[in-house]
Design an enzyme around this catalytic site. Structure first.
Site, short mmCIF file in Angstrom:
data_model
loop_
_atom_site.label_atom_id
_atom_site.label_comp_id
_atom_site.label_asym_id
_atom_site.label_seq_id
_atom_site.Cartn_x
_atom_site.Cartn_y
_atom_site.Cartn_z
N GLN A 194 7.19 28.20 5.94
CA GLN A 194 6.27 28.41 4.83
C GLN A 194 5.44 27.12 4.77
O GLN A 194 5.89 26.11 4.25
CB GLN A 194 7.04 28.66 3.53
CG GLN A 194 6.20 28.58 2.26
CD GLN A 194 5.01 29.54 2.25
OE1 GLN A 194 5.12 30.68 2.68
NE2 GLN A 194 3.86 29.06 1.79
N GLN A 207 2.19 26.56 3.53
CA GLN A 207 1.36 26.26 2.37
C GLN A 207 2.24 25.62 1.29
O GLN A 207 3.37 26.07 1.10
CB GLN A 207 0.76 27.56 1.81
CG GLN A 207 -0.40 27.34 0.87
CD GLN A 207 -0.92 28.64 0.26
OE1 GLN A 207 -0.16 29.58 0.07
NE2 GLN A 207 -2.19 28.68 -0.04
N PRO A 235 10.86 32.32 -0.80
CA PRO A 235 10.55 31.88 -2.17
C PRO A 235 9.31 32.52 -2.79
O PRO A 235 9.03 32.28 -3.96
CB PRO A 235 10.36 30.37 -2.02
CG PRO A 235 9.93 30.18 -0.61
CD PRO A 235 10.61 31.26 0.18
N GLY A 276 6.37 36.03 -3.11
CA GLY A 276 6.20 37.46 -2.95
C GLY A 276 5.74 37.73 -1.53
O GLY A 276 6.31 38.53 -0.79
N MET A 322 3.26 35.71 1.91
CA MET A 322 2.43 34.62 2.38
C MET A 322 1.48 35.19 3.41
O MET A 322 1.89 35.86 4.35
CB MET A 322 3.28 33.49 2.98
CG MET A 322 2.46 32.34 3.56
SD MET A 322 1.45 31.49 2.30
CE MET A 322 0.07 30.92 3.31
N GLU A 323 0.19 34.89 3.18
CA GLU A 323 -0.88 35.57 3.91
C GLU A 323 -1.08 35.05 5.33
O GLU A 323 -2.22 34.91 5.77
CB GLU A 323 -2.17 35.42 3.10
CG GLU A 323 -2.70 33.98 2.95
CD GLU A 323 -2.22 33.26 1.70
OE1 GLU A 323 -1.17 33.66 1.17
OE2 GLU A 323 -2.88 32.31 1.26
N HIS A 358 -2.62 42.28 -1.97
CA HIS A 358 -2.92 40.87 -2.19
C HIS A 358 -2.93 40.09 -0.87
O HIS A 358 -3.91 39.40 -0.55
CB HIS A 358 -1.89 40.27 -3.15
CG HIS A 358 -2.14 38.82 -3.46
ND1 HIS A 358 -2.86 38.42 -4.56
CD2 HIS A 358 -1.82 37.68 -2.80
CE1 HIS A 358 -2.95 37.10 -4.58
NE2 HIS A 358 -2.32 36.63 -3.51
N HIS A 402 -6.29 38.41 1.37
CA HIS A 402 -6.45 37.04 1.87
C HIS A 402 -7.14 37.00 3.25
O HIS A 402 -7.66 35.95 3.65
CB HIS A 402 -5.10 36.34 1.97
CG HIS A 402 -4.68 35.64 0.72
ND1 HIS A 402 -5.42 34.62 0.16
CD2 HIS A 402 -3.58 35.78 -0.08
CE1 HIS A 402 -4.80 34.17 -0.93
NE2 HIS A 402 -3.69 34.87 -1.10
N GLU A 431 -7.04 32.06 -4.42
CA GLU A 431 -6.16 32.99 -5.13
C GLU A 431 -6.87 33.84 -6.19
O GLU A 431 -6.50 34.98 -6.41
CB GLU A 431 -4.99 32.23 -5.77
CG GLU A 431 -4.06 31.56 -4.75
CD GLU A 431 -3.42 32.52 -3.77
OE1 GLU A 431 -3.54 33.75 -3.94
OE2 GLU A 431 -2.79 32.04 -2.81
N ASP A 476 1.85 21.81 -4.54
CA ASP A 476 2.59 23.02 -4.93
C ASP A 476 2.52 23.24 -6.45
O ASP A 476 2.72 24.35 -6.92
CB ASP A 476 4.05 22.93 -4.48
CG ASP A 476 4.19 23.03 -2.96
OD1 ASP A 476 3.23 23.51 -2.31
OD2 ASP A 476 5.23 22.61 -2.42
N LYS A 489 9.06 33.19 -8.31
CA LYS A 489 8.46 33.88 -9.45
C LYS A 489 9.52 34.40 -10.42
O LYS A 489 9.32 34.44 -11.62
CB LYS A 489 7.61 35.03 -8.93
CG LYS A 489 7.04 35.92 -10.01
CD LYS A 489 6.44 37.20 -9.44
CE LYS A 489 6.12 38.15 -10.58
NZ LYS A 489 5.53 39.41 -10.15
ZN LIG Z 1 -2.32 34.75 -2.64
#
Ligand SMILES: [Zn+2]
Length: 635
Positions: free
Chosen positions: A173, A175, A298, A300, A302-303, A327, A331, A350, A405, A589
């Site tokens: 991950q 980002q 962690p 929903g 990741m694009e 969503h 992206h 976003e 973050d 989330k």
């Molecule tokens: Zn997004």
């Protein structure tokens, strides 16, 4: 702060339009050819990188890495192709975090020669600069390195944490600034690279990346990514994975036991691509696959381009949570194609994506559902607006000296969405849709600042159609805290009905058993829970739970909404289910607000939650850990 974001001098990708092209004339984009990764000076100041991006630019990264689950390390080499922009220097500064660098070489006269390098002292947020001093302006450097088992951008899962429970799993991950924990790189969204990779995995595990898979060659899985992307979109996962195609362009990677249910849940993905292309122009990344991760993920989703990483908590069995796929797909236009130049401008990624997501949902599932999702998002935003310091409720925030973050609240997402919806409603779709399409085309494969967007908005809409929206109003949305009074107020007829039913039930004019018969969608139930009054009696709560089964719901959003309400009401019957949830799901989330809520409740609940966290912590992603650790250090 306005000061930090400066104007960027733009590269013009091969397909970009010239500045004076009228909005009506759209750019013709070839589907299957990659844009040239032109290198131009960057005048935006990204506080989060050490890289001397205006001296030298990394243009292409070639990774050769071996995955070692025993030591929880990736090791191998990153070969970086360089373009020198300033003649007076031959020094390269790269971003790293917790990397062990064993060697650096440079390519000169057809040979790899040893280069001088030093790893500077580490900063807790930015990591450590790798400074490479070369005798010549070489075309390529090669860094030999290994990651740390604690790499912030990687999670190594034991086999017990997977669906199949037979093999371990690893995924990245990157980002916001975690790519540097597994690749020595210029880790700023202002710099784009193409990449290729050879990944060796232990048998029988498969490697996948945010790239085209070129199959297994010898012992390694090979990949190539021809479109230039920022470092935060380089992604990898290794596990027991199988693939199933869903349509000409879409498919799913998942653990074997999850694959069929994921395909059934997400088989509208091609329809979503088709709808978005109709609105905003071609999908420029050829393939669009989803990777279903174990529940420890962690986020929903990741694009990651060509291969979005997805939490299994959205496989609800009834497509009720597939707006998450809309969503991540969105992206592919907002974020991956037109990227925020710094993390202060995150709302450009976003906010646009949340807006486009909602337009996709409207196209594929109808207006009713799109509006319900707007209402539920705004309810979440209002909670965040109450909890956040005022400065962090501005769309353009100031992150200097902080971890980027921290920027990921509902503000860039939902306030950004509401800002764009406000503009859409003010100008009308006949003017606003072509503007967005123009914006995506013009800035395709570029990284831009908020100022750049405002300049375009000003010239393409505000000035062309005067008297509708003032620049002052735009500035208020972007740089003032909170939600402006002009913010749209989503109204759903379906929700009005839910409210009437709830009122009737509260007034004892409707039996709880009758609520069971209403046949509402997940969104309607979420709204029902969201508007429950604070003065419900324990008897009423038990009755609701017994008849409607919220505590044992198989829908993660329903469970989360109900748990939040139940904890605030001291409804202790929910505790065993909350514990199971916290021990099996790693999605920030859900778990961060639940831990926070429990910690803020009674001393008993604080101690109880602290105990659950002590046991579950090791199974959470480092990013989730760093969000939850402070909750239990407060008292
Ligand atoms: Zn997004």
């Amino acid at each position: 702060m306005k000061g930090i974001v400066k104007t960027i001098i733009f590269q013009f990708a091969v397909f970009s339009v010239i500045a004076c092209t009228p909005i009506e004339k759209q750019v013709q984009v070839k589907h299957d050819s990659a844009p040239e990764n032109k290198v131009a000076p960057i005048s935006v100041a990204d506080e989060m990188t050490y890289a001397n991006v205006n001296d030298v630019r990394v243009k292409h990264v070639d990774l050769t890495l071996t995955t070692d689950f025993k030591s929880k390390k990736l090791s191998g080499t990153a070969e970086l192709q360089l373009v020198w922009l300033r003649e007076s220097t031959t020094t390269i500064k790269l971003d790293t975090r917790d990397l062990t660098i064993s060697d650096v070489r440079y390519w000169h006269k057809n040979a790899w020669l040893p280069g001088q390098f030093s790893l500077q002292d580490a900063d807790p947020v930015k990591g450590a600069a790798l400074v490479i001093e070369l005798p010549v302006a070489a075309d390529k450097v090669m860094v030999e390195y290994a990651t740390s088992p604690k790499a912030s951008g990687l999670q190594w899962l034991d086999k017990e944490q997977t669906a199949g429970k037979q093999h371990p799993f690893m995924y990245s991950q990157s980002q916001a600034i975690h790519a540097r924990s597994w690749i020595p790189i210029q880790d700023t969204p202002a710099v784009r690279v193409t990449y290729s990779a050879k990944i060796t995995t232990p048998s029988p595990l498969t490697a996948v990346m945010s790239a085209t898979s070129n199959g297994k060659v010898g012992t390694a899985f090979e990949f190539s990514m021809p479109q230039p992307i920022p470092a935060y979109l380089i992604a990898i996962a290794v596990g027991e994975l199988e693939y199933q195609a869903m349509s000409r362009q879409t498919g799913i990677w998942a653990e074997p036991s999850v694959l069929a249910s994921a395909v059934a849940e997400f088989d509208d993905t091609q329809a979503m691509i088709d709808a978005t292309e109709k609105l905003y122009g071609p999908y420029r990344w050829q393939q669009y696959d989803l990777l279903i991760l174990p529940p420890a993920f962690p986020f929903g989703g990741m694009e990651n381009p060509r291969l979005s990483f997805i939490t299994p908590t959205v496989i609800a069995g009834d497509k009720s949570l597939v707006n998450l796929i809309a969503h991540e797909l969105a992206h592919s236009w907002s974020g991956n194609l037109v990227t925020n130049a710094t993390w202060n401008d995150l709302w450009l990624n976003e906010g646009f994506t949340s807006y486009v997501e909602n337009r996709i949902m409207e196209e594929v599932f109808g207006e009713q559902r799109a509006v319900m999702e707007q209402w539920l998002s705004v309810a979440g935003l209002k909670r965040d607006l109450k909890a956040l310091p005022a400065a962090d409720t501005r769309l353009r925030i100031e992150l200097k000296g902080r971890d980027p973050d921290d920027a990921f609240s509902d503000v860039p997402y939902v306030k950004g969405h509401m800002f764009l919806l406000y503009l859409e409603q003010a100008f009308g779709r006949d003017k606003f849709d072509p503007f967005i399409r123009y914006y995506f085309d013009k800035y395709a494969f570029q990284s831009i600042s908020t100022d750049q967007f405002v300049k375009e908005l000003n010239s393409q809409l505000l000035n062309k159609y005067p008297g509708i929206v003032s620049l002052e109003m735009v500035n208020q949305w972007i740089d003032q805290p909170g939600l402006p009074e002009s913010s749209p107020n989503p109204q759903s007829d379906a929700f009005v009905k839910v409210q009437q039913y709830q009122q009737a039930w509260l007034n004892r004019n409707l039996a709880t058993a009758a609520l069971k018969q209403v046949n509402w969608t997940v969104h309607e139930w979420l709204y029902f829970i969201e508007i429950l009054p604070a003065n419900l009696t324990m008897t009423q709560m038990r009755e609701l739970d017994r008849q409607l089964g919220f505590t044992q719901s198989t829908n993660a959003e329903i469970q989360f909404a109900w748990f939040r309400y139940a904890i605030s009401q001291d409804y202790v019957a929910v505790e065993p289910a909350v514990k199971t949830f916290l021990q099996s799901v790693g999605r920030k989330k859900f778990i961060v607000p639940l831990y926070q809520l429990l910690a803020d409740s009674s001393t008993r609940e604080y101690e109880w939650a602290k105990g659950i966290y002590a046991e579950a912590r090791a199974t959470y992603h480092p990013m989730a850990q760093s969000s939850i650790d402070p909750i239990f250090k407060q008292k």
